[in-house]
Scaffold this motif. Structure first.
Motif, short mmCIF file in Angstrom:
data_model
loop_
_atom_site.label_atom_id
_atom_site.label_comp_id
_atom_site.label_asym_id
_atom_site.label_seq_id
_atom_site.Cartn_x
_atom_site.Cartn_y
_atom_site.Cartn_z
N GLY A 1 -55.41 26.88 -6.36
CA GLY A 1 -54.43 26.59 -4.91
C GLY A 1 -53.52 27.61 -4.89
O GLY A 1 -53.03 27.90 -3.71
N ASP A 2 -52.96 28.21 -5.91
CA ASP A 2 -52.18 29.48 -5.90
C ASP A 2 -52.63 30.67 -4.86
O ASP A 2 -51.87 31.07 -4.18
CB ASP A 2 -51.79 29.84 -7.25
N ARG A 3 -53.76 30.90 -5.32
CA ARG A 3 -54.49 32.07 -4.55
C ARG A 3 -54.57 31.76 -3.13
O ARG A 3 -54.64 32.55 -2.19
CB ARG A 3 -55.58 32.38 -5.27
N LEU A 4 -55.23 30.34 -2.89
CA LEU A 4 -55.18 29.82 -1.39
C LEU A 4 -54.14 30.11 -0.77
O LEU A 4 -54.21 30.51 0.59
CB LEU A 4 -56.01 28.71 -1.42
N LEU A 5 -53.03 29.76 -1.20
CA LEU A 5 -51.55 29.88 -0.46
C LEU A 5 -51.30 31.05 -0.26
O LEU A 5 -50.39 31.20 0.83
CB LEU A 5 -50.60 28.75 -1.28
N GLU A 6 -51.64 31.96 -1.32
CA GLU A 6 -51.12 33.34 -1.01
C GLU A 6 -51.91 34.11 -0.10
O GLU A 6 -51.15 34.66 0.91
CB GLU A 6 -51.22 34.07 -2.18
N ARG A 7 -53.21 33.55 0.09
CA ARG A 7 -53.81 34.21 1.40
C ARG A 7 -53.56 33.54 2.61
O ARG A 7 -53.55 34.18 3.69
CB ARG A 7 -55.47 33.89 1.10
N GLU A 8 -53.31 32.21 2.63
CA GLU A 8 -52.56 31.50 3.95
C GLU A 8 -51.28 32.28 4.29
O GLU A 8 -51.18 32.49 5.63
CB GLU A 8 -52.20 30.10 3.44
N ARG A 9 -50.73 32.89 3.43
CA ARG A 9 -49.29 33.40 3.87
C ARG A 9 -49.79 34.69 4.52
O ARG A 9 -49.15 35.22 5.55
CB ARG A 9 -48.38 33.60 2.68
N ARG A 10 -50.67 35.45 4.01
CA ARG A 10 -51.15 36.78 4.42
C ARG A 10 -51.73 36.52 5.79
O ARG A 10 -51.58 37.21 6.88
CB ARG A 10 -51.99 37.41 3.64
N LEU A 11 -52.33 35.55 6.23
CA LEU A 11 -53.19 35.13 7.36
C LEU A 11 -52.10 34.98 8.45
O LEU A 11 -52.46 35.23 9.41
CB LEU A 11 -54.33 33.95 7.04
N ARG A 12 -51.10 34.23 7.87
CA ARG A 12 -50.12 33.88 9.00
C ARG A 12 -49.69 34.92 9.47
O ARG A 12 -49.14 35.21 10.49
CB ARG A 12 -48.78 32.96 8.25
N ARG A 13 -49.16 35.97 8.45
CA ARG A 13 -48.74 37.27 8.89
C ARG A 13 -49.50 38.05 9.87
O ARG A 13 -49.28 38.62 10.80
CB ARG A 13 -48.59 38.37 7.74
N VAL A 14 -51.12 38.29 9.76
CA VAL A 14 -51.90 38.70 10.58
C VAL A 14 -51.91 37.91 12.00
O VAL A 14 -51.88 38.79 13.03
CB VAL A 14 -53.25 38.72 9.97
N LEU A 15 -51.85 36.49 11.79
CA LEU A 15 -51.69 35.94 13.13
C LEU A 15 -50.40 36.16 13.87
O LEU A 15 -50.79 36.31 15.10
CB LEU A 15 -51.95 34.15 12.73
N TRP A 16 -49.37 36.14 13.33
CA TRP A 16 -48.26 36.49 13.78
C TRP A 16 -48.03 37.88 14.63
O TRP A 16 -47.68 38.18 15.78
CB TRP A 16 -46.93 36.34 12.97
N ALA A 17 -48.59 38.84 13.92
CA ALA A 17 -48.76 40.26 14.24
C ALA A 17 -49.70 40.33 15.38
O ALA A 17 -49.42 41.06 16.41
CB ALA A 17 -49.08 41.32 13.08
N THR A 18 -50.60 39.61 15.41
CA THR A 18 -51.56 39.66 16.57
C THR A 18 -51.10 39.00 17.87
O THR A 18 -51.08 39.54 18.93
CB THR A 18 -53.03 38.76 16.19
N LEU A 19 -50.28 38.10 17.62
CA LEU A 19 -49.68 37.43 18.82
C LEU A 19 -48.61 38.27 19.44
O LEU A 19 -48.45 38.51 20.57
CB LEU A 19 -49.25 35.89 18.41
N TRP A 20 -47.65 38.69 18.42
CA TRP A 20 -46.81 39.76 19.02
C TRP A 20 -47.39 41.09 19.75
O TRP A 20 -46.86 41.51 20.70
CB TRP A 20 -46.16 40.15 17.62
N LEU A 21 -48.49 41.45 19.28
CA LEU A 21 -49.41 42.55 19.88
C LEU A 21 -49.66 42.17 21.07
O LEU A 21 -49.51 42.90 22.05
CB LEU A 21 -50.24 43.03 19.07
N ALA A 22 -50.32 40.84 21.33
CA ALA A 22 -50.86 40.50 22.67
C ALA A 22 -49.50 40.34 23.70
O ALA A 22 -49.88 40.51 24.89
CB ALA A 22 -51.48 39.25 22.46
N VAL A 23 -48.48 39.74 23.22
CA VAL A 23 -47.63 39.38 24.15
C VAL A 23 -46.38 40.43 24.37
O VAL A 23 -46.03 40.56 25.69
CB VAL A 23 -46.55 38.45 23.56
N PHE A 24 -46.04 41.50 23.51
CA PHE A 24 -45.22 42.39 23.75
C PHE A 24 -45.64 43.83 23.98
O PHE A 24 -44.87 44.57 24.17
CB PHE A 24 -44.17 42.36 22.60
N THR A 25 -46.96 43.98 23.72
CA THR A 25 -47.41 45.43 24.08
C THR A 25 -48.17 45.72 25.29
O THR A 25 -48.53 46.76 25.55
CB THR A 25 -48.21 45.84 22.80
#
Length: 377
Positions: free
Chosen positions: A178-202
């Motif tokens: 579970g610890d590792r899954l939550l750490e991967r979730e955090r990284r995936l959230r960063r990727v999702l946020w970066a992709t959304l930022w890229l789509a909206v602001f670039t």
């Protein structure tokens, strides 16, 4: 005097073990279903399905085998973040000799002893029931006096006498997953946020990245549901026996040392010197002598506000010369922020920060030890 296993604790452990087996059986069933459907979609279907009793029996055998592997090899997951070295001779402060003496008193297998080079004071027992290992940190050796150290080691020996090690090691291995899954979730959230930022602001456009965003968003939701579902299962499993396990080990330590006050002093010292960093889901915390801090605060992903705040509207516009309408907007938006947005985001952060309780409250344990001390007087 030899320690006999706590019968009420044994009953709780059986219930926890049944739950762990059930969860692993469900995991195997989901994997088997996914593989069979993937093969069918590729044009290579499996043979016709077996009878229901045979299928259930196969899942049960597989689940029991998986739990046995977790109990046998889960130690690696538990100590993966610790720099553990086996003691040479009797080790620092004659720690190996202390453990041998206590194990002889309790009439259990002599555990091996290892020292983890870690500033945080702590100790835990890992390994199998037949060949357990008591791990102590250098911080523990520095923080406790002789009587307190004996009491802490006796607490770990009592865990071995109570035979709770296999099931709690399997649970700790699941906590590590579970610890590792939550750490991967955090990284995936960063990727999702970066992709959304890229789509909206670039200027690339939300349409161009619509499919990646949909895939990432769906993957994030599924991943988060699995990780937090695993947290919930861990909470139920730990709730079945974690409090009884620690109280039984405290009683066993008092039987071995005859010093309730020494164990109480050790627990108070360890409580005061717990780390402030967020290690609530660290697998070794599940097996430690005291719980890690369970604050409701959540750390920011990087620097600045928590990521939940980034998705909430800022409802406090600034005006250099506000007229009556602008003042009304300021009043309404401030009220919404204080009474609607802030309470909701606080609850969301607390929900995301929730972790299963691994130990009874230290104050409760201290009160029970004080009661034992009064009875001795």
């Amino acid at each position: 005097m030899p320690l006999t296993p706590d019968r009420r604790l044994q009953a709780r452990i059986v219930g926890a073990l049944a739950l762990v087996v059930g969860v692993n059986g469900l995991l195997i069933a989901v994997l088997a279903w996914s593989v069979s459907h993937a093969l069918a979609a590729s044009g290579h279907p499996l043979q016709p399905e077996s009878s229901l009793p045979l299928t259930i029996g196969t899942l049960l055998v597989g689940a029991v085998g998986l739990v046995a592997l977790q109990a046998r090899y889960g130690t690696r997951a538990v100590v993966s973040g610790l720099e553990v070295d086996d003691t040479a001779g009797d080790g620092p402060r004659n720690i190996d000799g202390r453990v041998r003496r206590l194990a002889t008193q309790a009439d259990v297998a002599h555990p091996s002893v290892a020292v983890a080079d870690r500033a945080e004071p702590g100790c835990l027992t890992v390994g199998s029931q037949r060949s357990p290992t008591i791990v102590v940190t250098t911080g523990l050796l520095e923080a406790l006096d002789d009587d307190e150290l004996d009491a802490a080691l006796a607490h770990e020996v009592a865990h071995i006498a109570n035979r709770d090690l296999p099931v709690v090691t399997a649970v700790a291995a699941t906590v590590a997953i579970g610890d590792r899954l939550l750490e991967r979730e955090r990284r995936l959230r960063r990727v999702l946020w970066a992709t959304l930022w890229l789509a909206v602001f670039t200027g690339i456009g939300i349409i161009v990245l619509a499919v990646p965003l949909l895939v990432l968003g769906s993957l994030y939701l599924v991943w988060s549901a699995v990780a937090r579902g695993l947290l919930g299962v861990n909470a139920i499993t730990l709730g079945l026996f974690s409090k009884a396990r620690e109280h039984a080990a405290d009683r066993g330590a008092v039987q071995l040392t005859g010093e309730p006050a020494a164990l109480a002093a050790a627990l108070e010292t360890l409580e005061d010197e717990r780390p402030t960093r967020d290690v609530r889901i660290d697998a070794s915390a599940t097996l430690g002598i005291v719980a890690q801090p369970l604050t409701l605060e959540t750390r920011a992903d990087d620097e600045g506000d928590h990521w939940v705040d980034r998705w909430t509207p800022k409802l406090s516009p600034e005006f250099t010369e506000p007229d009556a309408v602008d003042r009304a907007v300021i009043v309404v938006s401030s009220w919404l922020r204080e009474h609607v947005i802030a309470p909701v985001t606080t609850r969301v952060r607390r929900l995301l920060a929730w972790r299963p309780q691994t130990h009874p409250a230290t104050e409760t344990r201290l009160e029970r030890l004080r009661t034992l001390e009064r009875r001795r007087e």
